[in-house]
Write a protein that holds these residues in place. Sequence first.
Motif, short mmCIF file in Angstrom:
data_model
loop_
_atom_site.label_atom_id
_atom_site.label_comp_id
_atom_site.label_asym_id
_atom_site.label_seq_id
_atom_site.Cartn_x
_atom_site.Cartn_y
_atom_site.Cartn_z
N GLN A 7 0.83 -1.21 0.00
CA GLN A 7 0.00 0.00 0.00
C GLN A 7 0.86 1.26 0.00
O GLN A 7 0.54 2.24 -0.66
N ARG A 11 0.87 3.96 -2.87
CA ARG A 11 0.62 5.36 -2.55
C ARG A 11 1.74 6.24 -3.11
O ARG A 11 1.49 7.32 -3.65
N ALA A 70 -8.15 7.68 -1.59
CA ALA A 70 -7.60 6.51 -0.89
C ALA A 70 -8.54 5.96 0.18
O ALA A 70 -8.10 5.27 1.09
#
Length: 185
Positions: A7, A11, A70
């Motif tokens: 993640q 990101r 997100a």
Amino acid sequence: METLSYQDVNRHVIDRCREGDNRAQYELYKLYSKAMFNVSMRITNDYAEAEDVLQEAFISAFKNLHSYKAEASFGSWLKKIVVNAAINAVRKRKSELVPLEERTVGDVPDEVYEDETEWQVEKVRRAIQKLPDGYRVVLSLYLLEGYDHAEIGEIMGITESTSKSQYSRAKKKLLEIMREPQFAA
């Protein structure tokens, strides 16, 4: 040395995309293009159209990356864009008023399948391709993409009950198709 989670890496790549980094855009494309192409293909039922939808969806995603918050995974956010683009492509095709009988489904050569399960999956896939657009889209969104009928209704601009009835009719039609002589063997 600190290891980053998937993640965090994702990101980081998304942040680089927001800054206009073409390499980061290509990284995201490589990560998600195959899965998103498959989503598009299941809805459009046309290879070239699915490729066009995929490209259109990624362009739209990169242009609108600032709106990605997100709250959901990037893949889920992108999948919604792909689904909407694919449905729009099917709607556009319908507006061209080409009779369904004149359409040809991309014939897959009859191959010998070593595994009975693989053969059955191919049989179902070919039968789904023969469904009318509306039935195929609802069936694909519900069974293969995991949307519920309320979400399908919202995506397609129909009521939840219409989605349920289209799904029910799609299942019946799919069974009819699978009983046809070329599928019964």
